[in-house]
Design a protein around this motif. Sequence first.
Motif, PDB file in Angstrom:
ATOM      1  N   VAL A   1      42.545  51.476  31.194  1.00  0.00           N
ATOM      2  CA  VAL A   1      42.854  52.872  31.544  1.00  0.00           C
ATOM      3  C   VAL A   1      44.348  53.168  31.371  1.00  0.00           C
ATOM      4  O   VAL A   1      45.199  52.432  31.871  1.00  0.00           O
ATOM      5  N   ASP A   2      44.647  54.269  30.656  1.00  0.00           N
ATOM      6  CA  ASP A   2      46.064  54.615  30.486  1.00  0.00           C
ATOM      7  C   ASP A   2      46.414  55.950  31.141  1.00  0.00           C
ATOM      8  O   ASP A   2      47.525  56.431  31.030  1.00  0.00           O
ATOM      9  N   LYS A   3      45.462  56.543  31.863  1.00  0.00           N
ATOM     10  CA  LYS A   3      45.783  57.762  32.623  1.00  0.00           C
ATOM     11  C   LYS A   3      46.295  57.346  34.004  1.00  0.00           C
ATOM     12  O   LYS A   3      46.005  56.238  34.449  1.00  0.00           O
ATOM     13  N   PRO A   4      47.029  58.230  34.702  1.00  0.00           N
ATOM     14  CA  PRO A   4      47.626  57.804  35.977  1.00  0.00           C
ATOM     15  C   PRO A   4      46.617  57.484  37.079  1.00  0.00           C
ATOM     16  O   PRO A   4      46.884  56.665  37.943  1.00  0.00           O
ATOM     17  N   TYR A   5      45.446  58.130  37.072  1.00  0.00           N
ATOM     18  CA  TYR A   5      44.480  57.929  38.168  1.00  0.00           C
ATOM     19  C   TYR A   5      43.165  57.333  37.672  1.00  0.00           C
ATOM     20  O   TYR A   5      42.695  57.655  36.572  1.00  0.00           O
ATOM     21  N   ILE A   6      42.580  56.490  38.531  1.00  0.00           N
ATOM     22  CA  ILE A   6      41.210  56.008  38.311  1.00  0.00           C
ATOM     23  C   ILE A   6      40.424  56.427  39.553  1.00  0.00           C
ATOM     24  O   ILE A   6      40.782  56.032  40.675  1.00  0.00           O
ATOM     25  N   LEU A   7      39.384  57.238  39.367  1.00  0.00           N
ATOM     26  CA  LEU A   7      38.501  57.527  40.506  1.00  0.00           C
ATOM     27  C   LEU A   7      37.356  56.534  40.389  1.00  0.00           C
ATOM     28  O   LEU A   7      36.529  56.606  39.478  1.00  0.00           O
ATOM     29  N   PHE A   8      37.344  55.574  41.320  1.00  0.00           N
ATOM     30  CA  PHE A   8      36.375  54.489  41.219  1.00  0.00           C
ATOM     31  C   PHE A   8      35.184  54.755  42.135  1.00  0.00           C
ATOM     32  O   PHE A   8      35.319  54.788  43.360  1.00  0.00           O
ATOM     33  N   CYS A   9      34.030  54.921  41.523  1.00  0.00           N
ATOM     34  CA  CYS A   9      32.824  55.222  42.296  1.00  0.00           C
ATOM     35  C   CYS A   9      31.962  53.962  42.358  1.00  0.00           C
ATOM     36  O   CYS A   9      31.257  53.631  41.395  1.00  0.00           O
ATOM     37  N   GLY A  10      32.106  53.264  43.452  1.00  0.00           N
ATOM     38  CA  GLY A  10      31.402  51.997  43.645  1.00  0.00           C
ATOM     39  C   GLY A  10      31.726  51.538  45.054  1.00  0.00           C
ATOM     40  O   GLY A  10      31.817  52.366  45.970  1.00  0.00           O
ATOM     41  N   VAL A  11      31.959  50.234  45.226  1.00  0.00           N
ATOM     42  CA  VAL A  11      32.323  49.736  46.562  1.00  0.00           C
ATOM     43  C   VAL A  11      33.689  49.063  46.544  1.00  0.00           C
ATOM     44  O   VAL A  11      34.272  48.863  45.473  1.00  0.00           O
ATOM     45  N   ASP A  12      34.162  48.688  47.743  1.00  0.00           N
ATOM     46  CA  ASP A  12      35.540  48.220  47.916  1.00  0.00           C
ATOM     47  C   ASP A  12      35.995  47.130  46.939  1.00  0.00           C
ATOM     48  O   ASP A  12      37.031  47.260  46.286  1.00  0.00           O
ATOM     49  N   PHE A  13      35.193  46.059  46.790  1.00  0.00           N
ATOM     50  CA  PHE A  13      35.692  44.953  45.973  1.00  0.00           C
ATOM     51  C   PHE A  13      35.840  45.365  44.507  1.00  0.00           C
ATOM     52  O   PHE A  13      36.705  44.854  43.795  1.00  0.00           O
ATOM     53  N   MET A  14      35.013  46.309  44.056  1.00  0.00           N
ATOM     54  CA  MET A  14      35.086  46.764  42.659  1.00  0.00           C
ATOM     55  C   MET A  14      36.358  47.589  42.448  1.00  0.00           C
ATOM     56  O   MET A  14      37.063  47.425  41.445  1.00  0.00           O
ATOM     57  N   ALA A  15      36.649  48.463  43.416  1.00  0.00           N
ATOM     58  CA  ALA A  15      37.862  49.287  43.320  1.00  0.00           C
ATOM     59  C   ALA A  15      39.102  48.403  43.434  1.00  0.00           C
ATOM     60  O   ALA A  15      40.108  48.620  42.743  1.00  0.00           O
ATOM     61  N   GLU A  16      39.016  47.362  44.264  1.00  0.00           N
ATOM     62  CA  GLU A  16      40.143  46.425  44.372  1.00  0.00           C
ATOM     63  C   GLU A  16      40.362  45.718  43.029  1.00  0.00           C
ATOM     64  O   GLU A  16      41.506  45.510  42.626  1.00  0.00           O
TER      65      GLU A  16
ATOM     66  N   LEU B   1      41.495  55.461  43.267  1.00  0.00           N
ATOM     67  CA  LEU B   1      40.954  56.277  44.361  1.00  0.00           C
ATOM     68  C   LEU B   1      39.476  55.979  44.528  1.00  0.00           C
ATOM     69  O   LEU B   1      38.817  55.561  43.571  1.00  0.00           O
ATOM     70  N   MET B   2      38.962  56.243  45.725  1.00  0.00           N
ATOM     71  CA  MET B   2      37.508  56.133  45.944  1.00  0.00           C
ATOM     72  C   MET B   2      37.023  57.392  46.644  1.00  0.00           C
ATOM     73  O   MET B   2      37.714  57.919  47.515  1.00  0.00           O
ATOM     74  N   PRO B   3      35.808  57.876  46.334  1.00  0.00           N
ATOM     75  CA  PRO B   3      35.286  59.037  47.064  1.00  0.00           C
ATOM     76  C   PRO B   3      35.176  58.729  48.559  1.00  0.00           C
ATOM     77  O   PRO B   3      35.389  59.592  49.391  1.00  0.00           O
ATOM     78  N   GLU B   4      34.899  57.460  48.914  1.00  0.00           N
ATOM     79  CA  GLU B   4      34.743  57.067  50.322  1.00  0.00           C
ATOM     80  C   GLU B   4      35.319  55.661  50.502  1.00  0.00           C
ATOM     81  O   GLU B   4      34.753  54.685  50.004  1.00  0.00           O
ATOM     82  N   LEU B   5      36.440  55.588  51.234  1.00  0.00           N
ATOM     83  CA  LEU B   5      37.079  54.276  51.415  1.00  0.00           C
ATOM     84  C   LEU B   5      36.258  53.354  52.308  1.00  0.00           C
ATOM     85  O   LEU B   5      36.462  52.147  52.317  1.00  0.00           O
ATOM     86  N   LYS B   6      35.319  53.952  53.065  1.00  0.00           N
ATOM     87  CA  LYS B   6      34.503  53.098  53.951  1.00  0.00           C
ATOM     88  C   LYS B   6      33.331  52.455  53.214  1.00  0.00           C
ATOM     89  O   LYS B   6      32.506  51.781  53.825  1.00  0.00           O
ATOM     90  N   ALA B   7      33.233  52.657  51.908  1.00  0.00           N
ATOM     91  CA  ALA B   7      32.133  52.045  51.138  1.00  0.00           C
ATOM     92  C   ALA B   7      32.450  50.566  50.942  1.00  0.00           C
ATOM     93  O   ALA B   7      32.988  50.150  49.914  1.00  0.00           O
ATOM     94  N   ARG B   8      32.156  49.778  51.975  1.00  0.00           N
ATOM     95  CA  ARG B   8      32.511  48.351  51.949  1.00  0.00           C
ATOM     96  C   ARG B   8      31.266  47.497  51.795  1.00  0.00           C
ATOM     97  O   ARG B   8      30.342  47.603  52.603  1.00  0.00           O
ATOM     98  N   CYS B   9      31.263  46.664  50.784  1.00  0.00           N
ATOM     99  CA  CYS B   9      30.105  45.796  50.510  1.00  0.00           C
ATOM    100  C   CYS B   9      29.996  44.735  51.618  1.00  0.00           C
ATOM    101  O   CYS B   9      30.925  43.948  51.807  1.00  0.00           O
ATOM    102  N   PRO B  10      28.877  44.699  52.324  1.00  0.00           N
ATOM    103  CA  PRO B  10      28.751  43.714  53.421  1.00  0.00           C
ATOM    104  C   PRO B  10      28.820  42.268  52.932  1.00  0.00           C
ATOM    105  O   PRO B  10      29.354  41.410  53.628  1.00  0.00           O
ATOM    106  N   MET B  11      28.335  42.006  51.731  1.00  0.00           N
ATOM    107  CA  MET B  11      28.410  40.614  51.250  1.00  0.00           C
ATOM    108  C   MET B  11      29.871  40.205  51.020  1.00  0.00           C
ATOM    109  O   MET B  11      30.262  39.081  51.361  1.00  0.00           O
ATOM    110  N   ALA B  12      30.667  41.096  50.450  1.00  0.00           N
ATOM    111  CA  ALA B  12      32.076  40.763  50.182  1.00  0.00           C
ATOM    112  C   ALA B  12      32.804  40.409  51.482  1.00  0.00           C
ATOM    113  O   ALA B  12      33.706  39.565  51.488  1.00  0.00           O
TER     114      ALA B  12
END
Length: 302
Positions: free
Chosen positions: A47-62, A74-85
């Motif tokens: 990605v070469d644009k300034p922002y990434i809107l990541f629609c998935g769960v925490d470990f993927m956005a990390e 960015l994430m639509p919901e920061l509380k989207a945390r994968c319980p397995m992770a």
Amino acid sequence: MIDEKTEIERLKKDCIILAHNYQIPEIQDAADFVGDSLGLCQEAKKVDKPYILFCGVDFMAESAAILNPGRTVLMPELKARCPMAAMLPAAQVREAREKHPKAAVVLYVNTLAEARAEADVTCTSANAVEIIKALDEEEIIFGPDKNLAWFVQQRCGDKKIIPIPAHGHCRTHILIKREDVLELRKKYPNGEVLIHPECTPEVQVLADRICSTEQMVRRARESQGREFIIGTETGLLHRLKKENPDKIFIPALKKMICPTMKMNTWEKFLIELRERKNVVRVAPEIAERARRATERMLELSK
Ligand code: 13P
Ligand code: SF4
């Protein structure tokens, strides 16, 4: 008043939308790229644009933040945390390393950055076997999914896989039972059974193929078969049906829905695209160490 589609196109000028295969159909359709954990890592890096809107769960956005530190993730919901992770704390990885000093540490990317910083290399369900086969070590500390660990052990008989924690699992994938698959096999005798390796070994042994979500998409496209029984989160069915309108896809279990993935609603997606407040942050020293393990995975899975 401008319509939603025009507004999204305008907002996307400085932002790339990445979405996992389990996201709701509306988000998948608005995304620039939809894929599995591996594809999303590879895409995030480019990605070469300034922002990434990541629609998935925490470990993927990390992963995106770790691999492309110059971008704001960015994430639509920061509380989207994968319980397995969350099942594998960094301290447990360090303990395992002390106990098995000759072992390499391979962590499933479904792990938080802090634990990943302790790994030699990460993997996804698409490349776990490939990565482990490429390592010289005979002992492999592997976490957090014990079912993926079992899958890898079956294919890497010359290695000793040591699962940590002993009971790491995905709450959504363990819902499928043998009986669900056996019943569908009877109902659709020509159906090809595609199962995700986060399912239990009892279910995996009933599969025609064990695949990551993207491997399922590829198999559905390339197979001569017309009916497919899909053993993973039901969000994947949107893409499968959209890309193969003349084929039939049957969920192995209709209630196989990941509540965390579904925290990203259309409303939250639009708000975040407009407001850009939910920034994913990984401490620089953790990111630096986790990057090494994640980059090594990308190199080994070329
Ligand atoms: P994939 O990498 O196969 O898309 O899987 C990610 C995941 O979270 C499965 O539950
Ligand atoms: Fe985590 Fe399972 Fe949801 Fe995947 S499906 S994000 S492993 S809880």
